[in-house]
Design a protein around this motif. Structure first.
Motif, PDB file in Angstrom:
ATOM      1  N   ASP A 127       0.719  -1.177  -0.021  1.00  0.00           N
ATOM      2  CA  ASP A 127      -0.108   0.257   0.116  1.00  0.00           C
ATOM      3  C   ASP A 127       1.021   1.394   0.309  1.00  0.00           C
ATOM      4  O   ASP A 127       2.089   0.907   0.356  1.00  0.00           O
ATOM      5  N   VAL A 128       0.138   2.800  -0.268  1.00  0.00           N
ATOM      6  CA  VAL A 128       1.037   3.851  -0.248  1.00  0.00           C
ATOM      7  C   VAL A 128       0.361   4.028   0.405  1.00  0.00           C
ATOM      8  O   VAL A 128      -1.001   4.614   0.375  1.00  0.00           O
ATOM      9  N   ALA A 129       1.338   5.364   1.431  1.00  0.00           N
ATOM     10  CA  ALA A 129       0.518   6.058   2.160  1.00  0.00           C
ATOM     11  C   ALA A 129       0.993   7.450   2.577  1.00  0.00           C
ATOM     12  O   ALA A 129       1.796   7.024   2.790  1.00  0.00           O
ATOM     13  N   THR A 130       0.017   8.015   3.505  1.00  0.00           N
ATOM     14  CA  THR A 130       0.455   9.665   4.603  1.00  0.00           C
ATOM     15  C   THR A 130       0.077   8.612   5.775  1.00  0.00           C
ATOM     16  O   THR A 130      -0.176   7.834   6.567  1.00  0.00           O
ATOM     17  N   ILE A 131       1.117   9.586   6.484  1.00  0.00           N
ATOM     18  CA  ILE A 131       0.813   9.363   8.160  1.00  0.00           C
ATOM     19  C   ILE A 131       1.304  10.897   8.669  1.00  0.00           C
ATOM     20  O   ILE A 131       2.015  11.695   7.966  1.00  0.00           O
ATOM     21  N   HIS A 151      -3.304   7.613   5.989  1.00  0.00           N
ATOM     22  CA  HIS A 151      -3.906   7.220   5.144  1.00  0.00           C
ATOM     23  C   HIS A 151      -3.440   6.843   4.044  1.00  0.00           C
ATOM     24  O   HIS A 151      -3.026   7.430   3.116  1.00  0.00           O
ATOM     25  N   ILE A 152      -4.737   5.638   3.822  1.00  0.00           N
ATOM     26  CA  ILE A 152      -3.307   4.579   2.758  1.00  0.00           C
ATOM     27  C   ILE A 152      -4.235   5.757   1.547  1.00  0.00           C
ATOM     28  O   ILE A 152      -5.355   6.400   0.412  1.00  0.00           O
ATOM     29  N   THR A 153      -3.308   6.178  -0.309  1.00  0.00           N
ATOM     30  CA  THR A 153      -3.626   6.870  -1.063  1.00  0.00           C
ATOM     31  C   THR A 153      -3.844   5.491  -2.101  1.00  0.00           C
ATOM     32  O   THR A 153      -4.516   6.104  -3.147  1.00  0.00           O
ATOM     33  N   ASP A 154      -3.196   4.693  -2.141  1.00  0.00           N
ATOM     34  CA  ASP A 154      -3.453   3.775  -3.145  1.00  0.00           C
ATOM     35  C   ASP A 154      -2.702   2.890  -2.342  1.00  0.00           C
ATOM     36  O   ASP A 154      -2.438   1.999  -1.621  1.00  0.00           O
ATOM     37  N   ARG A 155      -3.093   1.125  -3.530  1.00  0.00           N
ATOM     38  CA  ARG A 155      -2.331   0.104  -3.584  1.00  0.00           C
ATOM     39  C   ARG A 155      -1.061   0.257  -4.714  1.00  0.00           C
ATOM     40  O   ARG A 155      -1.140   0.938  -5.795  1.00  0.00           O
ATOM     41  N   SER A 156       0.618   0.473  -4.155  1.00  0.00           N
ATOM     42  CA  SER A 156       1.694   0.505  -5.141  1.00  0.00           C
ATOM     43  C   SER A 156       1.284   0.271  -6.476  1.00  0.00           C
ATOM     44  O   SER A 156       1.590   1.180  -7.631  1.00  0.00           O
ATOM     45  N   LYS A 157       0.446  -1.047  -7.330  1.00  0.00           N
ATOM     46  CA  LYS A 157       0.272  -1.279  -8.463  1.00  0.00           C
ATOM     47  C   LYS A 157      -0.426  -0.332  -8.687  1.00  0.00           C
ATOM     48  O   LYS A 157      -0.795  -0.392 -10.144  1.00  0.00           O
ATOM     49  N   ASP A 158      -1.488   0.270  -7.846  1.00  0.00           N
ATOM     50  CA  ASP A 158      -2.700   0.765  -8.880  1.00  0.00           C
ATOM     51  C   ASP A 158      -1.789   2.358  -8.206  1.00  0.00           C
ATOM     52  O   ASP A 158      -2.977   3.037  -9.508  1.00  0.00           O
ATOM     53  N   VAL A 159      -1.285   3.078  -8.131  1.00  0.00           N
ATOM     54  CA  VAL A 159      -1.742   4.653  -7.940  1.00  0.00           C
ATOM     55  C   VAL A 159      -0.565   5.254  -9.532  1.00  0.00           C
ATOM     56  O   VAL A 159      -0.660   4.156 -10.820  1.00  0.00           O
ATOM     57  N   ILE A 160      -1.590   5.949  -9.533  1.00  0.00           N
ATOM     58  CA  ILE A 160      -1.764   6.511 -11.207  1.00  0.00           C
ATOM     59  C   ILE A 160       0.227   7.171 -11.480  1.00  0.00           C
ATOM     60  O   ILE A 160       0.484   8.386 -10.830  1.00  0.00           O
TER      61      ILE A 160
END
Ligand code: AMP
Length: 539
Positions: A417-421, A428-437
């Motif tokens: 997952d790609v996230a901010t803290i 906060h999940i901003t994306d799956r690493s394979k779904d991020v654009i």
């Protein structure tokens, strides 16, 4: 010299959780809606007694410590008995997701080398389809009594009730190391082969303690808890164990998970809290709105497994239910974070609180998180730097079943997952690493864009995917399902993004479809959409 503590060293075994409930919450009910359609009710005392009967039957049938016992079953009392009965003798309860393709199920059963498979009557056609392809399975046992067994079927079957009937009195749960394996669950395997996560008695017990805390799922004896999340999806997020741990009334909903069936069951049984994926709650809210009802006893819905769309939290509130956003994954048993108020939350403005409420939440004590950049260096907790989310802790997988190599990086599990803290620790999940654009070197969150589409009053469902683009590498495309009777068009939906995201993040196009594909655990199957629409801007 090392000075050891002088306290009792009682191993954390799952059987102890049930034994405790049978002694201290003996008359508290476990209610199940059976696949046969009727309601079954009994108590923790009964559940304990029957789990011990099953344990003895397994031993008498030659099941040894470490052997895998497969299950293909909905949430119900017999499945609970399998959780406790199999793990209680040191065997492993392997829950199989029946929504997977039959080929995947065959792979999983063979990979796990299940010796017995227990199944609900509704899965008989599936069992008949796969039995010949699963050579290690010695017994297929239907969760029914002898009279309900089909005659002259293609597969020799045994009945669960007949199997457990001959048990004697005086059985005591064996004591063994808490590090022994207890349950096995395979990831849904959207890419590559499914991978097995082998939970220990210790890891599950600690997760149950962690999940019961007030800042986690706040479980207690006065709750009536209904796990809608299936017992084949990461052990129903541990609820069959954690509800037992606190002695709460349990309501197991069986196979009917549509809005009307859930609302009726919750009302009849006085359910106060539940847990499930967003799709389940969308169905629930739709039904409540259609019939103009608000909930009476049902107050808290844990929403996890996929991001809780902001409009869902609002819609649940309208029907009297608070959404509790939680994040986790199979490799985390699954609980990682829960969105509960931190110190200082109450003093924040309404807008600031609303911005927090859509986040996945703070790490459950026992779990540590960090985000890292492409070079592996830790990123700051500033609420804006997005990086790969890593986890470690008491209930995080170290490796996969039957595989030698460990996925860990410097002792941390890469979640994908790609996230901010943020500075208060809200992840906060901003994306799956394979779904991020990845557009022109910048990252665009597909989740943010699909949430906006779904907040449009005329959109029923939406997904955002990355499509190859000749100039920008990738650009976002929205794949959407209109609400019944709506004629909303591409321009209107794209205009809806104005002012909600930076201009360059606005999707380039929209395609309307009749429905969106879901994975076996009810999540958007973005891979299928990428296969279908991935060349939208280049074809
Ligand atoms: P699974 O192992 O099938 O339960 O899938 C785990 C994945 O589901 C996570 O790595 C996330 O990508 C996703 N997921 C689970 N909960 C959430 C959530 N609350 N918000 C966003 N994604 C989630």
């Amino acid at each position: 010299m090392e000075l050891l503590g002088q306290m009792m060293n009682t191993p954390m075994l799952l059987s102890s959780i049930l034994e405790q409930a049978a002694r201290h919450s003996a008359d508290v009910e476990i209610v199940s809606r059976r696949v046969e359609g009727d309601i079954h009710r009994y108590t923790y005392r009964d559940c304990h007694a029957r789990s011990m009967q099953l344990a003895q039957a397994l031993i008498a049938s030659g099941i040894d410590a470490g052997d895998r016992i497969g299950t293909l079953a909905w949430n119900g009392y017999r499945h609970m008995e399998l959780y406790y009965g199999a793990s209680g003798i040191g065997a492993v309860c392997h829950t199989i997701n029946p929504r997977l393709f039959p080929e995947q199920i065959v792979f999983i059963v063979n990979h796990a080398r299940d010796r017995f498979v227990f199944f609900d009557a509704s899965f008989l056609p599936l069992v008949e389809q796969i039995a010949a392809l699963c050579p290690h399975v010695e017994k297929w046992i239907m969760l029914c009594d002898e009279t309900a067994l089909p005659r002259d079927g293609a597969v020799p079957l045994a009945s669960y009730e007949t199997l457990i009937a001959p048990a004697a009195d005086g059985f005591a749960w064996p004591r063994f190391s808490e590090d022994r394996a207890a349950l096995l669950c395979y990831t849904s395997g959207t890419t590559g082969e499914p991978k097995g996560v082998l939970y220990s008695h210790r890891s599950i017990t600690l997760m149950c303690y962690g999940s019961a805390l007030p800042d986690s799922l706040a479980l207690s004896a006065i709750e009536t808890i209904s796990p809608v999340v299936p017992m084949f999806h990461v052990n129903a997020w541990g609820i069959p164990f954690s509800a037992t741990l606190v002695g709460a009334k349990l309501v197991l909903p069986g196979a009917k998970l549509d809005g009307e069936s859930l609302a009726t069951l919750f009302e009849e049984e006085g359910v106060t809290m539940s847990a499930g994926v967003p799709t389940v709650w969308l169905g629930f809210v739709d039904y409540m709105r259609r019939v103009g009802r608000t909930s009476t006893t049902f107050r808290r819905a844990v929403v996890g497994g996929a991001a809780c769309p902001p409009h869902l939290a609002g819609a649940l509130r309208e029907v009297g239910v608070q959404a509790v956003h939680a994040w986790g994954m199979t490799e985390l048993s699954p609980l990682g974070t829960v969105c509960s108020p931190s110190r200082g939350y109450a003093a924040k403005s309404e807008a600031a609180r609303a911005a927090i409420d859509i986040k996945q939440g703070r790490a459950v004590p026992g779990i540590d998180l960090k985000i890292v950049g492409g070079d592996g260096a830790e990123l700051p907790w500033d609420g804006t730097s997005a990086g790969d989310l890593m986890a470690r802790g008491h209930w995080v997988a170290e490796r996969y079943f039957g595989r030698d190599e460990s996925p860990l990086v410097d002792g941390w599990f890469p979640t994908g997952d790609v996230a901010t803290i943020d500075p208060d620790g809200y992840m906060h999940i901003t994306d799956r690493s394979k779904d991020v654009i990845k557009s022109g070197g910048e990252w665009i969150s597909s989740i943010e864009l699909e949430n906006i589409a779904m907040s449009h009053p005329e959109i029923a469902k939406a997904a955002c995917i990355a499509c190859a683009h000749p100039k920008w590498d990738e650009r976002p495309l929205i794949v959407a399902v209109r609400r019944e009777g709506s004629a909303v068009d591409v321009r209107q939906l794209l205009d809806f993004y104005a002012g909600k995201v930076a201009k360059w993040c606005i999707p380039d196009d929209v395609v309307f479809v009749d429905d969106l594909p879901l994975t076996a655990t009810g999540k958007l199957q973005k891979m299928a959409l990428r296969q279908r629409f991935g060349r939208h801007f280049t074809a």
